[in-house]
Write an enzyme that holds these catalytic residues in place. Sequence first.
Site, short mmCIF file in Angstrom:
data_model
loop_
_atom_site.label_atom_id
_atom_site.label_comp_id
_atom_site.label_asym_id
_atom_site.label_seq_id
_atom_site.Cartn_x
_atom_site.Cartn_y
_atom_site.Cartn_z
CG ASP A 37 -4.10 -2.59 -1.54
OD1 ASP A 37 -5.04 -2.65 -2.34
OD2 ASP A 37 -4.24 -2.66 -0.30
CB SER A 91 -0.90 0.01 1.23
OG SER A 91 -0.13 0.18 2.40
N GLY A 120 -11.41 -5.32 1.63
CA GLY A 120 -12.10 -5.27 2.91
C GLY A 120 -12.68 -6.60 3.34
#
Length: 309
Positions: free
Chosen positions: A82, A50, A212
């Site tokens: 990401d 990320s 998620g």
Amino acid sequence: MPLVSTKEMFEKAYAGGYAIGAFNVNDMEIIQGIVDAAKVEQAPLILQVSAGARKYAKPVYLTKLVEAALIDTDLPIALHLDHGDDFEICKDCIDSGFTSVMIDGSKHPFEKNVELTARVVEYAHKHGVVVEGELGRLAGVEDDVNVSEKDALFTDPVEAAEFVRLTGVDSLAIAIGTSHGAYKFKGTPYLDFGRLQRVGELLPNFPIVLHGASSVPQAFVEKCNSFGGAIPGAQGVPEDMLRKAATMAVCKINIDTDLRLAMTASIREVLANNPAEFDPRKYLGPGREAIQAMVQHKIKNVLGCNNKI
């Protein structure tokens, strides 16, 4: 073995009714735990970074750690960005050797999202890199992603098909009820499988991604709470729901929060039982083992990608 693209991974996953795990990495112990688990289970693997991880560990350290994982194993591993939120970060990752990038334009209106995603796709495809887009907005908080419940938006299947046509994107993250972070439901956990089925009908053989998708095992929440730093109200997506999604159009499931909980619970236990401990190896080692156990569990019981090499 060099880094691989996710293209062949997803083709096999779609045909086989399973999903590939995309595990977020932040440091050496997390990478080692994930890779050791995939070696035991003989599973293909996506290691994803990320924007927050890049800031924390520096891009060069993370890419070199992933290179070490390739030397240590013959697993097919893809390196994925990401939640890239602009063209520049995607370009930087493509230029530095990533085999897959995500451009997350979901905060923009549809037309702007299409424009941004298509620009990244054009550059990435010239360099042999695949691109994940996102349509719809997941509620929750994870690193630099922060979407309130009122701003969350489920993906429209017709718009999803149009988005793919206009952008040329290789996979698509959609919103069907999952949430970033330690998922907190107000009611019964829910995934909109009807919506997912419709997306699959409009985009046949096209890989769909679930973000998620933490299931927040209660045992780890309780362990974290027992050794300090309570996690109030954490409740995850039931694993049987995720497994069902993996038998449909979903070919990639992102897993991050579960890893954080497993590692944190283990470290807290070590330090609670040995408060004078000051050797990082004595608590990071068990943390790494907890990561491995969690990833093996996910590979076998949620993703179904064990023995798929």
